[in-house]
Design a protein around this motif. Structure first.
Motif, mmCIF file in Angstrom:
data_model
loop_
_atom_site.group_PDB
_atom_site.id
_atom_site.type_symbol
_atom_site.label_atom_id
_atom_site.label_comp_id
_atom_site.label_asym_id
_atom_site.label_seq_id
_atom_site.Cartn_x
_atom_site.Cartn_y
_atom_site.Cartn_z
ATOM 1 N N THR A 132 10.478 2.147 -1.465
ATOM 2 C CA THR A 132 9.505 2.941 -2.215
ATOM 3 C C THR A 132 9.394 2.377 -3.620
ATOM 4 O OG1 THR A 132 11.029 4.565 -3.169
ATOM 5 C CG2 THR A 132 10.187 5.023 -0.944
ATOM 6 N N TRP B 248 -5.436 5.243 2.211
ATOM 7 C CA TRP B 248 -4.494 4.176 1.840
ATOM 8 C C TRP B 248 -4.941 3.562 0.525
ATOM 9 C CZ3 TRP B 248 -0.180 3.266 4.684
ATOM 10 C CH2 TRP B 248 -0.111 3.921 5.911
ATOM 11 N N SER C 90 8.031 9.458 4.864
ATOM 12 C CA SER C 90 6.859 8.723 5.326
ATOM 13 C C SER C 90 6.155 9.543 6.395
ATOM 14 C CB SER C 90 7.277 7.379 5.920
ATOM 15 O OG SER C 90 6.201 6.799 6.627
ATOM 16 N N ASP D 210 2.105 10.826 2.269
ATOM 17 C CA ASP D 210 3.542 10.639 2.076
ATOM 18 C C ASP D 210 4.059 11.450 0.890
ATOM 19 O OD1 ASP D 210 3.675 8.846 4.177
ATOM 20 O OD2 ASP D 210 3.880 7.076 2.901
ATOM 21 N N TYR E 146 0.827 -1.209 0.000
ATOM 22 C CA TYR E 146 0.000 0.000 0.000
ATOM 23 C C TYR E 146 0.857 1.252 0.000
ATOM 24 C CZ TYR E 146 -3.699 -3.161 1.527
ATOM 25 O OH TYR E 146 -4.602 -4.188 1.610
ATOM 26 N N SER E 147 0.229 2.358 -0.438
ATOM 27 C CA SER E 147 0.807 3.696 -0.286
ATOM 28 C C SER E 147 -0.140 4.512 0.582
ATOM 29 C CB SER E 147 0.999 4.371 -1.642
ATOM 30 O OG SER E 147 -0.253 4.653 -2.244
ATOM 31 N N HIS F 43 6.530 6.200 -4.057
ATOM 32 C CA HIS F 43 5.541 5.934 -3.009
ATOM 33 C C HIS F 43 6.160 5.028 -1.940
ATOM 34 C CE1 HIS F 43 2.248 7.549 -5.436
ATOM 35 N NE2 HIS F 43 2.736 6.855 -6.446
ATOM 36 N N LEU G 283 6.255 2.243 0.740
ATOM 37 C CA LEU G 283 5.420 1.044 0.731
ATOM 38 C C LEU G 283 5.161 0.508 2.129
ATOM 39 C CD1 LEU G 283 7.107 -0.820 -2.260
ATOM 40 C CD2 LEU G 283 5.003 0.551 -2.280
ATOM 41 N N ILE H 241 -0.986 -0.585 -4.217
ATOM 42 C CA ILE H 241 -0.085 -0.121 -5.276
ATOM 43 C C ILE H 241 -0.197 -1.070 -6.459
ATOM 44 C CG2 ILE H 241 2.340 0.109 -5.945
ATOM 45 C CD1 ILE H 241 1.619 2.421 -4.361
#
Length: 122
Positions: free
Chosen positions: A68, A98, A29, A24, A19-20, A72, A74, A101
Motif C-alpha cells: 500500500t 480505478w 482490498s 478499498d 493504481y488504487s 491505498h 496498489l 497513484i
C-alpha cells in the motif's frame, strides 16, 4: 516514478503504472477473483527511494501481502502493455473507479491525467 500525461505516477520496477481502487480501505482490498486477474495486486513490500509517503502492506484474503502507499492498496493493470501507459486510469470496473497513484498518493486533480483508454467492458 514516471510522467504520464501531466502527472508523476508511481510505477513498479518495470515502469508500469500503479493504481488504487476506490472501494478499498487502508486495511482491506476489495479486488479479488476475476478483479485481481485483471488488476494484479502488488505483492509483498516494494522498496522505494526518493518518494515521500508511507509504504506498508496489508494481508489479502489468500494470506499474501499486498503493498500500500499512503493507505491505498496498489495494483497494476493487464491493459497496460508497455511502461508509461495508464490505460486503467478512470476505468469504472468491478464495482468502483480505478486511479493511477501519483507521488502524493492520490488520484491527480482534475480527473485522469492520461489519455489512454478504457473500453475494456469490465
Amino acid at each position: 516514478t514516471a510522467h504520464v500525461g501531466t502527472a508523476t505516477v508511481l510505477t513498479n520496477s518495470k515502469g508500469f503504472t500503479l493504481y488504487s481502487f476506490a472501494p478499498d480501505t487502508p486495511t482491506k482490498s476489495s479486488c479479488n477473483g476475476a478483479c485481481a486477474v485483471n488488476w494484479p495486486p502488488v505483492k509483498g513490500h516494494v522498496p522505494a527511494s526518493g518518494i515521500n509517503g508511507t509504504f506498508t502492506t496489508i494481508k489479502r484474503p489468500d494470506g499474501s501481502a499486498q503493498e500500500t502507499f499512503n493507505g491505498h492498496p496498489l495494483y497494476t493493470f493487464v491493459g497496460d502493455k508497455a511502461p508509461g501507459q495508464a490505460n486503467g486510469n478512470g476505468v469504472n470496473a468491478f464495482g468502483g473507479v480505478w486511479h493511477e497513484i501519483t507521488t502524493s498518493g492520490t488520484a491527480p486533480a482534475g480527473g485522469p491525467a492520461s489519455t489512454g483508454g478504457g473500453g475494456y467492458g469490465y
